[in-house]
Design a protein around this motif. Structure first.
Motif, short mmCIF file in Angstrom:
data_model
loop_
_atom_site.label_atom_id
_atom_site.label_comp_id
_atom_site.label_asym_id
_atom_site.label_seq_id
_atom_site.Cartn_x
_atom_site.Cartn_y
_atom_site.Cartn_z
N ALA A 104 0.83 -1.20 0.00
CA ALA A 104 0.00 0.00 0.00
C ALA A 104 0.87 1.26 0.00
CB ALA A 104 -0.93 0.00 1.21
N ALA A 105 1.96 1.23 0.76
CA ALA A 105 2.85 2.40 0.82
C ALA A 105 3.46 2.68 -0.55
CB ALA A 105 3.95 2.17 1.85
N SER A 106 3.92 1.64 -1.22
CA SER A 106 4.55 1.85 -2.53
C SER A 106 3.52 2.28 -3.58
CB SER A 106 5.27 0.58 -2.98
OG SER A 106 6.45 0.38 -2.21
N ASP A 120 2.21 11.58 2.22
CA ASP A 120 1.66 11.51 3.58
C ASP A 120 0.96 10.18 3.80
OD1 ASP A 120 2.53 14.06 4.35
OD2 ASP A 120 0.76 15.01 3.49
N GLU A 121 0.20 9.74 2.83
CA GLU A 121 -0.50 8.46 2.98
C GLU A 121 0.48 7.30 2.98
OE1 GLU A 121 -4.20 6.02 0.87
OE2 GLU A 121 -4.05 8.20 0.69
N ALA A 122 1.50 7.37 2.13
CA ALA A 122 2.51 6.31 2.11
C ALA A 122 3.19 6.19 3.46
CB ALA A 122 3.53 6.59 1.02
N PRO A 169 9.74 12.03 -5.12
CA PRO A 169 8.42 12.06 -5.77
C PRO A 169 7.24 11.96 -4.81
CG PRO A 169 9.35 9.86 -5.90
CD PRO A 169 10.41 10.73 -5.27
N ALA A 170 7.49 11.56 -3.55
CA ALA A 170 6.37 11.35 -2.64
C ALA A 170 6.81 11.71 -1.22
CB ALA A 170 5.90 9.90 -2.71
#
Length: 755
Positions: free
Chosen positions: A553-555, A564-566, A616-617
């Motif tokens: 899910a994180a990736s 933030d969600e990752a 990127p995240a």
């Protein structure tokens, strides 16, 4: 774009000091595998922990493992891993406080001050970096002068200790006949299994100056005279070489290993977790050794004493590529190349002329007939592709990956059926880990559709690059044109045709087109919404969530820029690992913590598709971060620093002269421009929206940074900031792992440790 000459990056890294802040530490002895201190060299491993039972409070165990110790079964089935035994430190008194233990990451060794009710013992242990030799150094006080190191084969291990590891109801353990002997000063234990195989342990203890003692131990496969002679010779050679020389060569390997890349984060706990995974990786495999299996070299009771291919191997190797530790990935490549005939033999005989496949689980020979879980070999080929893309080694591509991928794709093409809609469809197959006990299968399974599409696209890329005139190229193109779309509904991507997720699904097998294949990228808003909707629905069901659920899910979140969600998924995962960063479900398994290391990398650098994406995240709370020599597809080494919530600079070095397109967060303010600093003239084209196109020849590098308009002072100031140095640590979260220390997350005062 303006280009200027400059010095290279300035590395301000004291590796010993930096890694020391992440050494695993204990202020009491660990009691289980879950919190044990571990060492290994990619083949042989040891896990050190104790036992609370009153009859064994004087014992520190070194539970041994070696990945190539397997046992043939008298019935059908692959040859599983089997336990070896242990060498125990048996003290005169009960082990008591203030015992302290540390795993020194930089030197890859255990250091301990063992305090007992009778005295104390200074202890040091390591498994030599390239020899299967465990070295244990003891220095007892007068009260512990009779402390013993005792080796026990599996049948001899006291039931109190054996059962403390969990009663093994699932794993095949052969009947073992033990023969002990002495050759000179070396003690030898031969364990013979039912079917004639087995293992041999040899060890010798040497007296040193004062009360110092040093033990040298090895484990060798085989239960014959040759195995015993090999074990004895290795111990003799180690004793002759001596502790100081062994220590120097052991440390030399590790001191060259760590600096292959560098990562530093503003979250010190997460930074420590990442570096322990880098240590674990090199402890679990080497290019000349076996595939990382479900155990690694740290054997414990398990229902999975082999190699699993519907996720485990793929995820275990996932952090190798970006971390620039490609030598470790060679163990997987070598296994696939050397067992090609067995992969062909895994498909029905009628298809062996052009196909190959891989079932769910097996031993290291990869003999595992394909049943209704058909995509595993294609997923492994994706790892092979990543190894190639990070090296751009065309010999690997032509002689290794191409013939294997061609066969894996052809197997799936044989399965295709034309439907009434004129589309090509797949028959019912398994979506890994969904409804396993029900043996559920679904038509047009996303897992297989995504892998087949990726396989055909990749074969055509290879076909164009080499270039080739493969007669099957037209068929691959036709499959891509006619293959049925991924099934989806109002909640997003489904398992397959008419197969929504109706209960908890721990695997991301129905999202493989997003991650790790990146066939669905989210670069179009509509597609991004589909990905996010699918992700939220999947995780929102909650049931049967495992460690790899959160790493996947994180990736996925990181792939569409949701830092933030990752980070929320990554931090959720940290609740599921063990204090020493190991992981278990019904038994120990390797993949999830290693996959989480990739999830961390995905926040910092991604390089799928046609772009290298820098930061990127990034989570909003991470205003600073730095990495150095992470590796991107196309064989680029990338370094970058983030300051005050913005990328300060990016250094790109080309190892293969491939085209380079870079995505940054540089939305330029008025008066700002991107400058390029390099030793040679470099063409940098600004494509807008933070995308830069670079022309770098093999061996060339460039540093890119944003500068305000006009003054030389500003340019010089930017140039002077090209530093690679650790982010300042949060002291309370240093040395977080080892023993269980959750209170450190909540600001409870503690005495800061000193090495």
């Amino acid at each position: 774009m303006k280009s200027r000459r400059t010095d290279k990056l300035k590395e301000e890294l004291n590796w010993s000091e930096f890694l020391a802040r992440h050494d695993m530490s204990w202020t009491t002895r660990p009691m289980t595998w879950d919190e044990g201190a571990f060492i290994g060299n990619g083949l042989m491993g040891a896990m050190m922990y104790g036992e609370e039972h009153r009859l064994k409070r004087n014992v520190l165990r070194f539970v041994l493992g070696r990945t190539d110790i397997t046992a043939k079964r008298p019935t059908e089935g692959y040859s599983p891993r089997v336990p070896i035994g242990e060498i125990d430190l048996e003290c005169e008194g009960w082990i008591y406080q203030p015992t302290t233990i540390r795993v020194d990451l930089w030197n890859a060794e255990i250091q301990a001050h063992v305090v007992t009710t009778k005295g104390e013992i200074r202890l040091r242990a390591f498994i030599h970096s390239d020899k299967p030799v465990l070295v244990i150094e003891l220095e007892p006080s007068e009260g512990e002068r009779n402390v013993k190191l005792q080796w026990y084969a599996v049948p001899e291990v006291d039931p109190i200790l054996k059962n403390a590891d969990g009663i093994n109801l699932n794993q095949y353990i052969p009947n073992i006949v033990l023969d002990r002997s002495i050759v000179g000063n070396i003690r030898v234990g031969v364990q013979r299994y039912d079917m004639g195989d087995g293992c041999t342990t040899a060890w010798e203890e040497q007296e040193g100056p004062g009360s110092r003692r040093i033990a040298y131990l090895t484990v060798q496969p085989g239960a014959n005279e040759a195995a015993a002679a090999s074990a004895v010779q290795l111990v003799q050679a180690s004793v002759a070489e001596g502790l100081d020389t062994l220590e120097q060569s052991h440390r030399r390997w590790w001191h060259a290993y760590y600096p292959q890349s560098f990562v530093s984060l503003p979250d010190t706990r997460l930074e420590g977790f990442y570096w322990i995974q880098m240590y674990k990786l090199a402890s679990a495999t080497r290019k000349e050794h076996h595939i990382i299996d479900n155990q690694g070299p740290w054997m414990a009771p398990t229902p999975w004493p082999g190699v699993w291919f519907n996720m485990n191997v793929q995820m275990s190797y996932s952090p190798v590529y970006t971390s620039n530790r490609l030598e470790l990935g060679e163990s997987l490549i070598r296994a696939l190349d050397s067992n090609r005939d067995n992969l062909i033999g895994n498909v029905p005989e009628a298809l062996r002329h052009d196909s190959a496949g891989l079932g769910r689980s097996c031993s290291y020979d990869l003999q595992s007939p394909v049943d209704d879980e058909t995509g595993n070999l294609l997923w492994i080929c994706h790892n092979y592709w990543r190894q190639y893309r990070h090296t751009m080694d065309e010999t690997m591509l032509r002689e290794g990956l191409l013939p294997l991928l061609r066969r894996a794709v052809q197997y799936h093409i044989h399965l295709l059926e034309e439907g009434e809609d004129g589309r090509l469809h797949l028959p019912p197959t398994v979506s890994p880990e969904y409804g396993s006990f029900k043996k559920m299968t679904v038509a047009d399974c996303h897992y297989d559709l995504a892998l087949l599409r990726w396989g055909c696209e990749t074969l055509l890329r290879i076909h164009d690059r080499l270039p080739l005139q493969d007669p099957l190229a037209g068929r691959w193109t036709q499959v891509l044109e006619r293959l049925t779309p991924y099934p989806e509904n109002t909640h997003g991507l489904m398992l397959g045709k008419d197969a929504p997720i109706e209960f908890g699904h721990r695997h991301f097998s129905h999202l493989l087109a997003v991650f790790p294949l990146h066939l669905l990228t989210g670069e179009r808003q509509e597609e991004k919404e589909l990905i996010h909707k699918s992700l939220r629905y999947w995780t929102g069901m909650e049931g049967d969530m495992r460690g790899f659920t959160f790493t996947g899910a994180a990736s996925i979140a990181a792939s569409i820029g949701l830092g933030d969600e990752a980070l929320q998924y990554i931090r959720s995962f940290l609740h599921l690992i063990k204090p020493n960063t190991m992981y278990r479900e019904a038994g120990p398994v390797m993949e999830s913590p290693l996959a989480c290391a990739e999830s961390i990398q995905d926040l910092l650098l991604q390089s799928w598709g046609d772009k290298i994406r820098v930061f990127p995240a990034m989570p909003g709370e991470w205003k600073e971060a730095v990495f150095h020599d992470l590796r991107a597809e196309g064989a680029f080494l990338v370094s970058a620093s983030r300051k005050e919530g913005r990328t300060a600079f990016v250094r790109v070095k080309s190892l293969a002269g491939e085209p380079c397109r870079l995505q940054t967060d540089w939305s330029l303010n008025e008066g700002e421009t991107v400058l390029a600093a390099s030793e040679h003239p470099v063409s940098v084209l600004d494509l807008g929206e933070g995308v830069l196109e670079l022309e770098l020849k093999q061996g060339e590098e460039v540093i890119l940074y944003v500068s305000g308009a006009g003054t030389q002072l500003q340019d010089d100031k930017a140039e002077g900031s090209f530093r690679i140095a650790p982010v300042e640590a949060q002291p309370g979260l240093c040395n977080y792992f080892g023993a269980h220390k959750p209170w450190r997350l909540y600001g409870i005062p503690f005495r800061e440790e000193r090495k």
